[in-house]
Design an enzyme around this catalytic site. Structure first.
Site, PDB file in Angstrom:
ATOM      1  CE1 TYR A  71      -4.293  -1.147  -0.455  1.00  0.00           C
ATOM      2  CE2 TYR A  71      -3.317  -3.037   0.651  1.00  0.00           C
ATOM      3  CZ  TYR A  71      -4.336  -2.483  -0.114  1.00  0.00           C
ATOM      4  OH  TYR A  71      -5.372  -3.271  -0.554  1.00  0.00           O
ATOM      5  CG  ASP A 116      -7.155   6.298  -8.354  1.00  0.00           C
ATOM      6  OD1 ASP A 116      -8.083   7.123  -8.252  1.00  0.00           O
ATOM      7  OD2 ASP A 116      -7.061   5.507  -9.315  1.00  0.00           O
ATOM      8  CG  HIS A 149     -13.842  -1.188  -3.608  1.00  0.00           C
ATOM      9  ND1 HIS A 149     -13.487  -1.851  -4.766  1.00  0.00           N
ATOM     10  CD2 HIS A 149     -15.017  -1.743  -3.203  1.00  0.00           C
ATOM     11  CE1 HIS A 149     -14.422  -2.763  -5.051  1.00  0.00           C
ATOM     12  NE2 HIS A 149     -15.361  -2.711  -4.119  1.00  0.00           N
ATOM     13  CB  CYS A 204      -6.571   3.043  20.909  1.00  0.00           C
ATOM     14  SG  CYS A 204      -6.405   1.940  19.503  1.00  0.00           S
ATOM     15  CB  THR A 240     -14.767  -2.265 -13.782  1.00  0.00           C
ATOM     16  OG1 THR A 240     -14.782  -3.368 -12.864  1.00  0.00           O
ATOM     17  CG2 THR A 240     -16.151  -2.083 -14.395  1.00  0.00           C
ATOM     18  CB  SER A 241     -12.171  -7.128 -14.931  1.00  0.00           C
ATOM     19  OG  SER A 241     -12.185  -7.163 -13.523  1.00  0.00           O
ATOM     20  CG  ASN A 265     -12.807  -2.793 -20.414  1.00  0.00           C
ATOM     21  OD1 ASN A 265     -11.669  -3.053 -20.818  1.00  0.00           O
ATOM     22  ND2 ASN A 265     -13.212  -3.121 -19.202  1.00  0.00           N
TER      23      ASN A 265
HETATM   24  C1  BJW Z   1      -9.253  -0.053 -19.529  1.00  0.00           C
HETATM   25  C2  BJW Z   1      -8.144   0.718 -19.757  1.00  0.00           C
HETATM   26  C3  BJW Z   1      -8.375   1.924 -20.402  1.00  0.00           C
HETATM   27  C4  BJW Z   1      -7.449  -1.007 -18.767  1.00  0.00           C
HETATM   28  N1  BJW Z   1      -9.619   2.264 -20.737  1.00  0.00           N
HETATM   29  N2  BJW Z   1     -10.473   0.299 -19.878  1.00  0.00           N
HETATM   30  C5  BJW Z   1     -17.688 -16.134  -4.070  1.00  0.00           C
HETATM   31  C6  BJW Z   1     -16.710 -16.514  -3.205  1.00  0.00           C
HETATM   32  C7  BJW Z   1     -16.141 -15.595  -2.320  1.00  0.00           C
HETATM   33  C8  BJW Z   1     -16.557 -14.280  -2.307  1.00  0.00           C
HETATM   34  C9  BJW Z   1     -17.539 -13.926  -3.182  1.00  0.00           C
HETATM   35  C10 BJW Z   1     -18.097 -14.833  -4.044  1.00  0.00           C
HETATM   36  N3  BJW Z   1     -19.019 -14.191  -4.780  1.00  0.00           N
HETATM   37  C11 BJW Z   1     -19.024 -12.911  -4.420  1.00  0.00           C
HETATM   38  C12 BJW Z   1     -18.149 -12.724  -3.434  1.00  0.00           C
HETATM   39  C13 BJW Z   1     -17.887 -11.457  -2.767  1.00  0.00           C
HETATM   40  C14 BJW Z   1     -16.597 -10.796  -3.184  1.00  0.00           C
HETATM   41  C15 BJW Z   1     -16.321 -11.025  -4.662  1.00  0.00           C
HETATM   42  O1  BJW Z   1     -16.817 -10.323  -5.532  1.00  0.00           O
HETATM   43  N4  BJW Z   1     -15.493 -11.987  -5.030  1.00  0.00           N
HETATM   44  C16 BJW Z   1     -15.284 -12.306  -6.441  1.00  0.00           C
HETATM   45  C17 BJW Z   1     -13.808 -12.190  -6.786  1.00  0.00           C
HETATM   46  C18 BJW Z   1     -15.881 -13.651  -6.736  1.00  0.00           C
HETATM   47  N5  BJW Z   1     -16.817  -9.394  -2.924  1.00  0.00           N
HETATM   48  C19 BJW Z   1     -16.613  -8.867  -1.727  1.00  0.00           C
HETATM   49  O2  BJW Z   1     -16.178  -9.529  -0.806  1.00  0.00           O
HETATM   50  C20 BJW Z   1     -17.036  -7.436  -1.547  1.00  0.00           C
HETATM   51  N6  BJW Z   1     -17.857  -7.342  -0.412  1.00  0.00           N
HETATM   52  C21 BJW Z   1     -19.021  -7.935  -0.347  1.00  0.00           C
HETATM   53  O3  BJW Z   1     -19.478  -8.580  -1.270  1.00  0.00           O
HETATM   54  O4  BJW Z   1     -19.667  -7.738   0.841  1.00  0.00           O
HETATM   55  C22 BJW Z   1     -20.936  -8.368   1.032  1.00  0.00           C
HETATM   56  C23 BJW Z   1     -22.055  -7.554   0.548  1.00  0.00           C
HETATM   57  C24 BJW Z   1     -23.311  -8.074   0.551  1.00  0.00           C
HETATM   58  C25 BJW Z   1     -24.386  -7.342   0.082  1.00  0.00           C
HETATM   59  C26 BJW Z   1     -24.207  -6.077  -0.353  1.00  0.00           C
HETATM   60  C27 BJW Z   1     -22.967  -5.539  -0.340  1.00  0.00           C
HETATM   61  C28 BJW Z   1     -21.896  -6.271   0.094  1.00  0.00           C
HETATM   62  C29 BJW Z   1     -15.828  -6.535  -1.326  1.00  0.00           C
HETATM   63  C30 BJW Z   1     -14.965  -6.457  -2.523  1.00  0.00           C
HETATM   64  C31 BJW Z   1     -13.725  -5.636  -2.210  1.00  0.00           C
HETATM   65  C32 BJW Z   1     -12.762  -5.584  -3.393  1.00  0.00           C
HETATM   66  N7  BJW Z   1     -11.541  -5.016  -2.957  1.00  0.00           N
HETATM   67  C33 BJW Z   1     -10.512  -4.663  -3.941  1.00  0.00           C
HETATM   68  C34 BJW Z   1      -9.310  -4.046  -3.188  1.00  0.00           C
HETATM   69  C35 BJW Z   1      -9.638  -2.618  -2.769  1.00  0.00           C
HETATM   70  C36 BJW Z   1      -8.491  -1.942  -2.121  1.00  0.00           C
HETATM   71  C37 BJW Z   1      -7.327  -1.757  -3.050  1.00  0.00           C
HETATM   72  O5  BJW Z   1      -7.431  -1.070  -4.071  1.00  0.00           O
HETATM   73  O6  BJW Z   1      -6.266  -2.302  -2.748  1.00  0.00           O
HETATM   74  O7  BJW Z   1     -11.014  -3.747  -4.901  1.00  0.00           O
HETATM   75  S1  BJW Z   1     -10.012  -6.069  -4.949  1.00  0.00           S
HETATM   76  C38 BJW Z   1      -9.811  -5.136  -6.428  1.00  0.00           C
HETATM   77  O8  BJW Z   1     -10.790  -5.523  -7.415  1.00  0.00           O
HETATM   78  C39 BJW Z   1     -10.139  -3.688  -6.056  1.00  0.00           C
HETATM   79  C40 BJW Z   1     -10.873  -3.215  -7.248  1.00  0.00           C
HETATM   80  O9  BJW Z   1     -11.636  -2.067  -6.927  1.00  0.00           O
HETATM   81  C41 BJW Z   1     -11.683  -4.412  -7.622  1.00  0.00           C
HETATM   82  C42 BJW Z   1     -12.196  -4.411  -9.036  1.00  0.00           C
HETATM   83  O10 BJW Z   1     -11.156  -4.414  -9.957  1.00  0.00           O
HETATM   84  P1  BJW Z   1     -11.283  -3.574 -11.305  1.00  0.00           P
HETATM   85  O11 BJW Z   1     -11.366  -2.147 -10.976  1.00  0.00           O
HETATM   86  O12 BJW Z   1     -12.366  -4.129 -12.137  1.00  0.00           O
HETATM   87  O13 BJW Z   1      -9.836  -3.799 -11.949  1.00  0.00           O
HETATM   88  P2  BJW Z   1      -9.340  -4.958 -12.938  1.00  0.00           P
HETATM   89  O14 BJW Z   1      -7.862  -4.889 -12.960  1.00  0.00           O
HETATM   90  O15 BJW Z   1      -9.956  -6.257 -12.619  1.00  0.00           O
HETATM   91  O16 BJW Z   1      -9.918  -4.521 -14.364  1.00  0.00           O
HETATM   92  C43 BJW Z   1      -9.434  -3.384 -15.050  1.00  0.00           C
HETATM   93  C44 BJW Z   1     -10.233  -3.248 -16.324  1.00  0.00           C
HETATM   94  O17 BJW Z   1      -9.852  -2.046 -16.967  1.00  0.00           O
HETATM   95  C45 BJW Z   1      -9.977  -4.370 -17.337  1.00  0.00           C
HETATM   96  O18 BJW Z   1     -11.234  -4.840 -17.804  1.00  0.00           O
HETATM   97  C46 BJW Z   1      -9.202  -3.699 -18.466  1.00  0.00           C
HETATM   98  O19 BJW Z   1      -9.521  -4.225 -19.749  1.00  0.00           O
HETATM   99  C47 BJW Z   1      -9.704  -2.278 -18.342  1.00  0.00           C
HETATM  100  N8  BJW Z   1      -8.809  -1.249 -18.833  1.00  0.00           N
HETATM  101  N9  BJW Z   1      -7.030   0.005 -19.249  1.00  0.00           N
HETATM  102  C48 BJW Z   1     -10.623   1.382 -20.473  1.00  0.00           C
HETATM  103  N10 BJW Z   1      -7.325   2.732 -20.700  1.00  0.00           N
HETATM  104 ZN    ZN Z   2      -7.460   2.900  17.605  1.00  0.00          ZN
END
Ligand code: BJW
Ligand code: ZN
Length: 292
Positions: A71, A116, A149, A204, A240-241, A265
């Site tokens: 981080y 970010d 997030h 704390c 987003t993916s 995308n």
């Molecule tokens: C371009 C480009 C350009 C490139 N132009 N495009 C089964 C098993 C276990 C768990 C689960 C399950 N099913 C569901 C879950 C829950 C789990 C989940 O989804 N898991 C899956 C992996 C299966 N989700 C959670 O646990 C979430 N919480 C939750 O569900 O709580 C319960 C709930 C219940 C009811 C209501 C609400 C909630 C929490 C998820 C937290 C994700 N955390 C992270 C880290 C954040 C901190 C950090 O940044 O370090 O978030 S993980 C990571 O993935 C980060 C991102 O925000 C997130 C998404 O990634 P993103 O942004 O899509 O990035 P990429 O790299 O995947 O994609 C980039 C895209 O850009 C690509 O498509 C490229 O093509 C494109 N691109 N350049 C346009 N120039």
């Molecule tokens: Zn504290």
């Protein structure tokens, strides 16, 4: 059989112009052109680790030192980065005065998964250029941006029952992390920083963590987000993916109640074949055109 999504920009602008409740769901691709690595594409590795596997509670429990180095490394990149044309297009579109020429009488909220802060910085910059205040309640139904997030520039306390959360934009976040980003590149073994030298809670003394949302944790603003999704008649899905829930299912929910979906995308992404519009290409090029 279902026809493929349209890539007709004029037809999209037609839909946009008559939409009343617009949302955008953004991911890491929005910030690619600012030099921020994505999670799952090329650059999704930090040292020898998969970025997704470090953004978890389990990784932090196993090695707070390693996760803090990850981080810290990302904070330093982000603090030096600048918003790009895609952030700016969304930011300008957030101002009712700008939007009225494009989608008259509409609301707009950006729901971003990115930690970010670049969208917020872009919005602040746009407010200066436009000489208008950043859209926020009570004049706007929502703040213009919901960072679901969390933020790299916030930290929170892990001590049971403390609940403290505070902004920290120090570079480095604490002295012991300073310079660690260069170590591995120099072929040095990963340092194991003692817990007491990692960021601590000023209230704390407990171990602090990045105030971001890891797997299994509930995203921020989740009730507001679901309310917006229920009302939305147009959802832009940007860089987003669509692999991570609940963010990944927001567009599907909009679609289920009759709203339109437009995906921006560089590549194909999950369920984009169900979208009404698909604009393949860098969003820093397609979004300014779509929202201009
Ligand atoms: C371009 C480009 C350009 C490139 N132009 N495009 C089964 C098993 C276990 C768990 C689960 C399950 N099913 C569901 C879950 C829950 C789990 C989940 O989804 N898991 C899956 C992996 C299966 N989700 C959670 O646990 C979430 N919480 C939750 O569900 O709580 C319960 C709930 C219940 C009811 C209501 C609400 C909630 C929490 C998820 C937290 C994700 N955390 C992270 C880290 C954040 C901190 C950090 O940044 O370090 O978030 S993980 C990571 O993935 C980060 C991102 O925000 C997130 C998404 O990634 P993103 O942004 O899509 O990035 P990429 O790299 O995947 O994609 C980039 C895209 O850009 C690509 O498509 C490229 O093509 C494109 N691109 N350049 C346009 N120039
Ligand atoms: Zn504290």
């Amino acid at each position: 059989s279902q026809s493929l999504p349209s890539n007709d920009m004029a037809a999209f602008k037609d839909v946009l112009s008559s939409s009343k409740h617009i949302i955008a769901v953004a991911g890491a691709g929005l910030s690619s052109a600012s030099g921020i690595p994505t999670f799952r594409g090329a650059g999704g590795l930090w040292r020898k680790y998969d970025a997704v596997s470090l953004a978890t509670t389990a990784a932090f429990r196993d090695s707070p030192s390693r996760v803090w180095q990850f981080y810290h490394y990302r904070r330093e990149i982000v603090f030096k980065a600048q918003p790009n044309a895609a952030h700016d297009a969304l930011a300008h579109f957030s101002f009712p005065g700008v939007r009225d020429a494009i989608a008259p009488g509409s609301t707009f909220t950006l729901i971003t998964q990115n930690v970010d802060g670049l969208s917020r910085r872009s919005l602040a910059r746009a407010a200066e250029v436009l000489h208008q205040p950043v859209p926020a309640p009570p004049d706007a139904p929502q703040p213009a941006i919901l960072e679901m997030h969390g933020r790299l520039s916030d930290v929170s306390c892990t001590a049971y029952g403390c609940g403290n959360r505070w902004p920290n934009t120090d570079s480095p976040v604490c002295p012991a992390l300073g310079g660690t980003e260069a170590l591995l590149e120099a072929g040095v073994r990963e340092p194991d920083i003692p817990l007491e030298d990692l960021p601590r809670c000023p209230k704390c003394g407990g171990l602090a963590r990045p105030a971001v949302v890891w797997f299994g944790e509930i995203p921020f603003h989740i009730d507001e987000i679901f309310e917006l999704v229920d009302k939305a008649d147009l959802c832009l899905v940007v860089g987003t993916s669509s692999m991570v829930h609940p963010a990944a299912k927001l567009a599907t929910k909009v679609r289920e109640h009759g709203g339109k979906v437009a995906v921006f995308n560089v590549d194909r992404s999950k369920r984009d074949d169900q979208a009404d519009f698909l604009f393949l290409g860098p969003c820093e090029e397609t979004l300014p055109e779509a929202l201009g």
